[in-house]
Design an enzyme around this catalytic site. Structure first.
Site, PDB file in Angstrom:
ATOM      1  CE  LYS A  35     -18.554  -1.311   6.503  1.00  0.00           C
ATOM      2  NZ  LYS A  35     -19.231  -1.463   5.191  1.00  0.00           N
ATOM      3  NE  ARG A  57     -11.572  -5.191   2.271  1.00  0.00           N
ATOM      4  CZ  ARG A  57     -12.519  -6.107   2.115  1.00  0.00           C
ATOM      5  NH1 ARG A  57     -12.194  -7.355   1.874  1.00  0.00           N
ATOM      6  NH2 ARG A  57     -13.790  -5.775   2.237  1.00  0.00           N
ATOM      7  CB  VAL A  83      -7.547  -9.641   8.659  1.00  0.00           C
ATOM      8  CG1 VAL A  83      -7.402  -8.469   9.617  1.00  0.00           C
ATOM      9  CG2 VAL A  83      -8.993  -9.835   8.218  1.00  0.00           C
ATOM     10  CE1 TYR A 217     -20.246 -12.734  10.446  1.00  0.00           C
ATOM     11  CE2 TYR A 217     -21.753 -13.861  11.941  1.00  0.00           C
ATOM     12  CZ  TYR A 217     -20.891 -12.816  11.666  1.00  0.00           C
ATOM     13  OH  TYR A 217     -20.660 -11.854  12.622  1.00  0.00           O
ATOM     14  CB  THR A 252     -23.696  -3.038  11.630  1.00  0.00           C
ATOM     15  OG1 THR A 252     -23.981  -4.415  11.327  1.00  0.00           O
ATOM     16  CG2 THR A 252     -23.408  -2.887  13.117  1.00  0.00           C
TER      17      THR A 252
END
Length: 298
Positions: A35, A57, A83, A217, A252
């Protein structure tokens, strides 16, 4: 050095493409691609005629995304990849070598954040670091022997963020360490990350001068930027370029649908950066949208 990157976003028409140096035998791996920017980038690269491996995933969503693109005649294959899981990385690398024998371009796009646009929780700091930094680092290191190192130069493009730039760091010791790109090592970067996680556990991360916005982040991307710089220096002259790209505030799921541009627009720029003509190819740069900078200058 002034480089004419000609990176204007202009949709999906072939006239907006860089001069073509690739073919359908050029293999690209895009992580976290079921996505958002990842999926849009897979589509754009496949439209341009490369063979793209879409990883995610979530097996169901990844397969559905790949099948949708294949139904449009695109050369897209799916492989499951988490990952943050070393065993998943090992299985993926084995599959890739068996299926294609190697790869030419890696786009480390997989990433997570547990904050909404206006919040700043560090509750999931370990998970964010494990995915955004260590996930990209482990996958990259596992794939280094698999790159074909062709005459057109293999490439790594790490999807990063300006939230991880050095000017966001208020801890002077950390900032001084990361600014010295010539002496910086992977071990030192790992030490910075461990220090941050230790401050999170102690509850002192705010007073210790870590970034104020999306802190976990931002630190994950700070570490990714620094690692990219070290890796670029390590691989210079060995047929592999390493750069970072900040897509900016993009609409997003991670931003709750808010942003200044679409995933498709961000993917258009990312595709152009991934496909820079060999004679113009840079390494060790951080691209804010389409403008290249040295990490330590920001």
């Amino acid at each position: 050095m002034v480089v004419d990157m000609d990176m204007k976003v202009s949709g999906s028409s072939s006239s907006s493409c860089p001069p073509r140096w690739w073919s359908e035998k050029t293999v690209v791996v895009v992580t976290g691609a079921n996505k958002g920017i990842g999926l849009a980038l897979v589509k754009r690269l496949a439209e341009l005629g490369l063979t793209v491996v879409l990883t995610s995933r979530d097996v169901g969503r990844g397969k559905a995304a790949a099948e949708s693109l294949r139904a449009q005649g695109m050369l897209v294959e799916f492989s499951q990849l988490d990952v943050s899981d070393p065993s998943s990385i090992h299985a993926f690398v084995a599959w890739l070598k068996c299926r294609f024998g190697g790869l030419d371009i890696l786009v480390n796009n997989a990433g997570v954040s547990f904050n909404d646009v206006y919040s700043n929780s560090i509750e999931h700091a370990q998970t964010v670091i494990d995915t955004n930094f260590y996930g990209a680092k482990r996958l990259t290191e596992a794939l280094l022997p698999v790159f074909r190192r062709s005459a057109t130069v293999s490439r790594i493009l790490n999807i990063s963020s300006q939230l991880g730039l050095l000017n966001k760091v208020r801890n002077l010791g950390v900032k001084k360490l990361l600014e010295d790109e010539g002496a910086l090592t992977v071990a030192a970067i790992d030490g910075v990350v461990s220090q941050f996680l230790r401050h999170v556990k102690m509850g002192t991360w705010e007073e210790e001068g870590w970034p104020k916005v999306w802190t976990d982040y931002a630190v994950s991307k700070l570490a990714l930027n620094a690692y990219s710089s070290v890796l670029a220096r390590q691989e210079e002259g060995r047929g592999l370029s390493v750069n970072c790209f900040c897509p900016g505030f993009t609409r997003t799921a991670m931003t709750g649908g808010q942003g200044q541009h679409s995933a498709e627009e961000a993917a258009e720029v990312a595709a152009r950066l991934a496909l820079i003509p060999p004679r113009k190819l840079l390494t060790g740069k951080f691209f804010k949208w389409s403008k290249p900078f040295m990490y330590s200058m920001l």
